[in-house]
Design a protein around this motif. Structure first.
Motif, mmCIF file in Angstrom:
data_model
loop_
_atom_site.group_PDB
_atom_site.id
_atom_site.type_symbol
_atom_site.label_atom_id
_atom_site.label_comp_id
_atom_site.label_asym_id
_atom_site.label_seq_id
_atom_site.Cartn_x
_atom_site.Cartn_y
_atom_site.Cartn_z
ATOM 1 N N ARG A 178 48.351 68.066 46.024
ATOM 2 C CA ARG A 178 49.779 67.906 45.709
ATOM 3 C C ARG A 178 50.017 67.898 44.199
ATOM 4 O O ARG A 178 50.958 68.535 43.711
ATOM 5 N N VAL A 179 49.176 67.183 43.466
ATOM 6 C CA VAL A 179 49.326 67.112 42.010
ATOM 7 C C VAL A 179 49.063 68.487 41.389
ATOM 8 O O VAL A 179 49.799 68.931 40.501
ATOM 9 N N ALA A 180 48.043 69.186 41.872
ATOM 10 C CA ALA A 180 47.743 70.529 41.360
ATOM 11 C C ALA A 180 48.906 71.482 41.596
ATOM 12 O O ALA A 180 49.111 72.420 40.813
ATOM 13 N N ALA A 181 49.684 71.236 42.656
ATOM 14 C CA ALA A 181 50.858 72.069 42.961
ATOM 15 C C ALA A 181 52.083 71.668 42.144
ATOM 16 O O ALA A 181 53.142 72.283 42.274
ATOM 17 N N GLY A 182 51.960 70.626 41.312
ATOM 18 C CA GLY A 182 53.065 70.245 40.432
ATOM 19 C C GLY A 182 53.791 68.981 40.783
ATOM 20 O O GLY A 182 54.744 68.600 40.104
ATOM 21 N N ALA A 183 53.360 68.263 41.818
ATOM 22 C CA ALA A 183 54.045 67.040 42.237
ATOM 23 C C ALA A 183 53.498 65.820 41.504
ATOM 24 O O ALA A 183 52.311 65.753 41.183
ATOM 25 N N THR A 184 54.375 64.858 41.264
ATOM 26 C CA THR A 184 53.962 63.530 40.827
ATOM 27 C C THR A 184 53.812 62.699 42.089
ATOM 28 O O THR A 184 54.714 62.677 42.927
ATOM 29 N N VAL A 185 52.673 62.030 42.239
ATOM 30 C CA VAL A 185 52.346 61.337 43.483
ATOM 31 C C VAL A 185 52.117 59.855 43.212
ATOM 32 O O VAL A 185 51.440 59.491 42.249
ATOM 33 N N VAL A 186 52.690 59.009 44.076
ATOM 34 C CA VAL A 186 52.457 57.573 44.041
ATOM 35 C C VAL A 186 51.639 57.239 45.282
ATOM 36 O O VAL A 186 52.002 57.615 46.390
ATOM 37 N N ASP A 196 41.556 64.075 48.050
ATOM 38 C CA ASP A 196 41.650 65.539 48.114
ATOM 39 C C ASP A 196 43.101 65.959 48.351
ATOM 40 O O ASP A 196 43.595 66.908 47.728
ATOM 41 N N ALA A 197 43.784 65.263 49.261
ATOM 42 C CA ALA A 197 45.185 65.581 49.566
ATOM 43 C C ALA A 197 46.079 65.299 48.363
ATOM 44 O O ALA A 197 46.972 66.091 48.042
ATOM 45 N N VAL A 198 45.842 64.182 47.690
ATOM 46 C CA VAL A 198 46.618 63.852 46.491
ATOM 47 C C VAL A 198 46.368 64.908 45.416
ATOM 48 O O VAL A 198 47.301 65.386 44.771
ATOM 49 N N ALA A 199 45.110 65.296 45.227
ATOM 50 C CA ALA A 199 44.779 66.308 44.213
ATOM 51 C C ALA A 199 45.492 67.624 44.491
ATOM 52 O O ALA A 199 45.986 68.273 43.566
#
Length: 117
Positions: free
Chosen positions: A10-18, A5-8
């Motif tokens: 961040r990604v929805a806000a435009g971030a690329t996440v590892v 949920d936290a990763v989603a």
């Protein structure tokens, strides 16, 4: 709120996440604790076989796109073991997996949108 949920968010806000997801539903494409990179995606560009971060029936999954219904702007999400999670709208497809460990995922070019470096 869970890790996905936290990763989603961040990604929805435009971030690329590892990050390192856990579980075995995507073996051998993704093994538990493999380092994956997920970037924001243009949901209309995803195709069967792409690995996406999506919310289906209230749960966030990093799973395969198993079917596309372009006319209704939705995709079907499934594990790599044949379990269908269900259909979800383009609005709930947040990101696409672009890397697993040190290997780029195929067919991601042109699907990433507004990703941070």
């Amino acid at each position: 709120m869970g890790v996905l949920d936290a990763v989603a968010a961040r990604v929805a806000a435009g971030a690329t996440v590892v990050f390192r997801p856990t579980g075995n539903s995507m073996v051998p494409l993704i093994r538990s604790r493999d380092r994956v990179t997920v970037a924001p995606v243009d949901p209309a560009a995803v195709q069967p076989g792409d690995i996406v971060l999506a919310r289906v029936a209230g749960t966030v999954y990093l799973h395969l796109v198993s079917a596309v219904d372009a006319a209704n702007c939705r995709v079907q999400i499934s594990s790599n073991r044949g379990r269908v999670n269900g259909w979800t709208s383009h609005a709930r497809v947040y990101g696409i997996c672009t890397r697993v460990e040190d290997a780029d995922r195929p067919r991601t070019e042109g699907k990433v949108r507004n990703a941070e470096p």
